[in-house]
Design an enzyme around this catalytic site. Structure first.
Site, PDB file in Angstrom:
ATOM      1  N   ASP A  32      26.630  26.965  31.599  1.00  0.00           N
ATOM      2  CA  ASP A  32      25.433  27.358  32.345  1.00  0.00           C
ATOM      3  C   ASP A  32      24.519  28.257  31.518  1.00  0.00           C
ATOM      4  OD1 ASP A  32      26.301  25.842  34.404  1.00  0.00           O
ATOM      5  OD2 ASP A  32      27.061  27.504  35.613  1.00  0.00           O
ATOM      6  N   HIS A  51      62.292  31.577  34.721  1.00  0.00           N
ATOM      7  CA  HIS A  51      62.671  30.832  35.923  1.00  0.00           C
ATOM      8  C   HIS A  51      62.165  31.506  37.206  1.00  0.00           C
ATOM      9  CE1 HIS A  51      65.775  33.730  37.124  1.00  0.00           C
ATOM     10  NE2 HIS A  51      65.952  33.890  35.830  1.00  0.00           N
TER      11      HIS A  51
END
Ligand SMILES: CC(=O)SCCNC(=O)CCNC(=O)[C@H](O)C(C)(C)COP(=O)(O)OP(=O)(O)OC[C@H]1O[C@@H](n2cnc3c(N)ncnc32)[C@H](O)[C@@H]1OP(=O)(O)O
Length: 196
Positions: A35, A122
């Site tokens: 932009d 994990h």
């Protein structure tokens, strides 16, 4: 069949790294949207695959919503050198950089960045548009809130929660839960200032 065209929303340094991964994933025609410079995003562009490659977490979240609402298809990009458990789950609009590890049971939210050589152990939960910076390491069961950032080389011990929107500074060692919307750093990490 997978498209060979990809829009990358954000043409800065992060966007260039994302483009490298996209090429490895088989995207041949990459169109940068920015932009501020060059071709701007426009909802009337031909619809296709897109990834938002803006480092600012809140801006990335806003733009992910914008492109999805306009009918573009957010994709995930995972560098082939990353090690991803088959038991990890991913939202959409996620980028996983070279040498990152995402272990079993981890859940990666929409728009998250799992940056170079970071470790998501994990059962970690990574929030929407969170950023795990290069070489940051999360022990098992850590939750990183939406739009939070674990700074480069930082780490967190198991089971902690990093609040939404918070920033953990470079090289920090997090040993206690971190509230939302704070800047924290050091070893052990201490709150430095509030953001909201
Ligand atoms: C591929 C990529 O580039 S991914 C992006 C990776 N980038 C990062 O991880 C950046 C992480 N950001 C930081 O570490 C920042 O320093 C922040 C967010 C923790 C602090 O930023 P600010 O709030 O602007 O603080 P500021 O820079 O003014 O520093 C304030 C004080 O804290 C100290 N400080 C800042 N960060 C740290 C840090 N990580 N560890 C120890 N001290 C720090 C500064 O030295 C300064 O000390 P002083 O007042 O004695 O001079």
């Amino acid at each position: 069949m997978k498209s060979s065209n990809l829009y990358i929303y954000g043409g800065g340094g992060h966007g260039q790294v994302v483009a490298d991964i996209a090429r490895l994933a088989g995207y041949r025609n990459i169109c940068f949207l920015d932009d501020a410079h060059g071709r701007k995003f426009d909802a009337s562009l031909p619809k296709g695959d897109i990834i938002v490659a803006i480092g600012n977490n809140a801006v990335r979240q806003r733009l992910c919503k914008k492109v999805t609402a306009a009918g573009f298809r957010l994709i995930n990009l995972v560098h082939p050198s990353a090690i991803i458990s088959p038991n990890a789950t991913f939202g959409i609009g996620v980028v996983v950089m070279p040498l990152a590890v995402v272990n079993a049971g981890a859940r990666i939210g929409d728009g998250a960045i799992i940056n170079t050589a970071s470790v998501v152990e994990h059962d970690c939960i990574i929030g929407v548009c969170a950023h795990i910076c290069p070489r940051a390491a999360l022990a098992g069961n850590v939750t990183v809130g939406d739009r939070a950032q674990m700074g480069i080389g930082s780490c967190a011990i198991q089971g902690l929660k990093i609040g939404a929107g918070s920033i953990v500074g470079a090289g920090s060692v997090v040993v206690k839960n971190i509230a939302s919307d704070v800047v924290t750093f050091g070893s052990p990490a201490q709150v430095y200032r509030k953001l909201a």
